[in-house]
Write an enzyme that holds these catalytic residues in place. Structure first.
Site: not given
Length: 541
Positions: A235, A459, A488
């Site tokens: 991320s 995502d 994710h």
């Protein structure tokens, strides 16, 4: 993970749908900031010369031997490397394989910004559940698994914006359709939050950019006596890794980017959050379609529209009578957002919603009631999130821009738009100078070895276009796509097509000759009492 951002902003901006502040565009400051660049060299040299001592981890980390912790000194301001310093807490589990097979240290960042990675070495221990242990077994044999609290986080000079005791407010209203009164209240809260960040965080607040964190990463590398960095970012951790690769390409050995933030500077970070709202609406639709297919289990409705009606009914009921006195529409919405992040949350969320609508609020209250014990960590995480995102780039200061863009977007994409806006609104009155986004680009010949990118197509937190953009910007990179899925953080899934390629890359450096598209993992299958558990949990595919 705090709202990990970005994506596909360029095309939408060109169409005039979103507005990014003009101040967010500008030259890459990395090449111009000679003092900070020189300071980073000095800090790394000092860290390499220092004796980094590992010992017992602080009790609050719950990390026990053989995991050990140590502290690395870094400058608050890299343009003044001999000035004030802070210490970063680093955790380490030594490689379990023979010394001849050791490949160095593998550093990990879980994202946020504001996430702690101290727990990462736990994934290499023998006492963790077998499926997770299998995913990381090869890496744990070859690498020292290293986690850390980034600057401002947890045990690394933590910053704050509000007293933790004042942080949690529950129950909270439905965030999707705010009234004028709510907007006025949220604007006041955002201004107070920004002022509180400066009051409670001091000088460090002005040195919390991704560039600062990337320099810290290089100092940790040097302190570990590693000539080259092995890094795994998830991320926001992918953006941190991308900025590091841009700043220190010849210092990289291996890098894995999992669920990618779009590095296009035009989206850092205002436009990125707007684009994220569009992706969350689509992901929310994925969950509703899945729940409709399992109507016999959950009785939420046999079509996505009927499932939506069930959700709206629950939101109205909670507005009138919060469950347990603490779970209102805002808390239910937060559970829905989690389900939009991670499809392992689809089953428990459907179960909680179903039981609540059928007269049993206990599963929902157990899951959604704010935990006072987590308030300190949650507030710290949000403070770091704001410090990094507000510091990385200039945001619109005029409320009318926020009002226009979010109102326009919320007409078609209401699920996450205003909730996301309130989270980021302190950036409109940020009290310290903001930087310019780094224009991440590493061409052939810059010294960066091939890196590996893994991404799911749907995502919402970091939409797929971001992986494509990073792929274009990092010469020689390879992209592994999980087709038709949207969770994710893919490395937590047991997808052999993906996991085997990540293992091969970390162990050999080989990315393969081509990009790869992997079949998606099976969608959750409800099982157990009332469909309370996911039949796919713990299974490889």
């Amino acid at each position: 993970m705090r709202r990990a951002v970005i994506l596909g902003v360029s095309a939408v901006l060109a169409a005039g749908a979103l507005t990014a502040p003009a101040a967010a565009y500008g030259p890459d400051p990395v090449s111009d900031d000679y003092q900070a660049a020189a300071g980073a060299v000095v800090a790394a040299q000092q860290a390499a010369a220092a004796d980094l001592k590992f010992g017992a981890c602080p009790a609050g980390t719950r990390l026990k031997a053989p995991i050990q912790c140590g502290r690395v000194q870094v400058p608050v301001d890299y343009s003044q490397p001999q000035g004030k310093k802070i210490s970063l807490l680093v955790s380490r589990l030594k490689a379990s394989g023979p010394a001849s097979a050791r490949q160095g240290a593998l550093l990990f960042n879980p994202g946020g910004p504001g996430g702690s990675g101290l727990w990462f070495p736990r994934l290499g221990q023998a006492d963790i559940p077998a499926p997770t242990r299998q995913i990381w077994a090869a890496s744990a044999r070859a690498y020292d698994m290293v986690g850390f609290d980034p600057r401002g986080v947890g045990y690394s000079a933590p910053i704050s914006c509000v007293k933790p005791s004042d942080y949690q407010h529950a129950p909270t209203p439905d965030p999707r359709h705010p009234t004028a009164k709510v907007k006025t209240r949220e604007r006041a809260r955002a201004q107070a939050r920004a002022a509180g960040c400066l009051k409670r965080s001091g000088a460090l607040l002005g040195h919390m950019t991704t560039e600062d964190l990337a320099r810290d990463l290089d100092v940790i590398r040097a302190a570990l006596h590693e000539q080259k960095l092995n890094y795994f970012g998830v991320s926001y951790g992918t953006y941190l890794g991308a900025v590091y690769a841009h700043m220190f390409p010849s210092h990289v050995r291996r890098m894995v980017f999992d669920s990618v933030v779009n590095p296009d500077p035009r989206g850092i970070w205002y436009g990125a959050n707007l684009e994220q709202d569009i992706a969350f609406e689509k992901r929310w639709a994925d969950w509703r379609a899945w729940a409709a297919r399992h109507d016999k289990v959950y009785r939420l409705g046999s079509t996505p529209a009927k499932v939506m009606a069930s959700f709206d009914k629950a939101m109205r009921k909670l507005a009138k009578h919060p469950a347990g006195g603490k779970v209102g529409p805002g808390e239910l919405h937060a559970q829905a957002v989690q389900a939009s992040y991670y499809d392992p949350q689809w089953v428990p969320f459907a179960y909680q919603l179903s039981r609540y609508l059928h007269g049993d609020a206990k599963p929902l209250t157990a899951a959604a009631t704010p935990d006072p014990g987590s308030a300190k960590n949650d507030e710290n995480s949000e403070a770091v999130y704001l410090a990094v995102q507000c510091g990385d780039a200039s945001w619109p200061r005029d409320w009318q821009i926020w009002e226009r863009d979010n109102s326009r977007l919320a007409k078609k994409y209401p699920f996450e738009t205003w909730s996301n806006a309130w989270l980021n609104l302190p950036c409109a009155s940020w009290p310290v100078h903001s930087s310019h986004p780094v224009d991440v680009r590493v061409p052939h010949g810059a010294g960066l070895p091939p890196v590996l990118i893994v991404q799911s197509e749907r995502d919402a937190a970091t939409p797929y276009s971001g992986a494509l953009e990073l792929h274009r910007r990092l010469a020689g990179s390879r992209l592994i796509t999980e087709v038709g899925r949207g969770s994710h953080g893919l490395i937590s899934f047991r997808n052999r097509c993906l996991n085997d390629r990540v293992d091969r890359y970390l162990l050999t450096g080989h990315t393969g000759p081509h990009d790869v598209r992997c079949a998606g993992h099976p969608l959750p299958a409800p099982t157990g009492a009332q469909g309370a558990r996911d039949a796919n949990a713990g299974r490889w595919y």
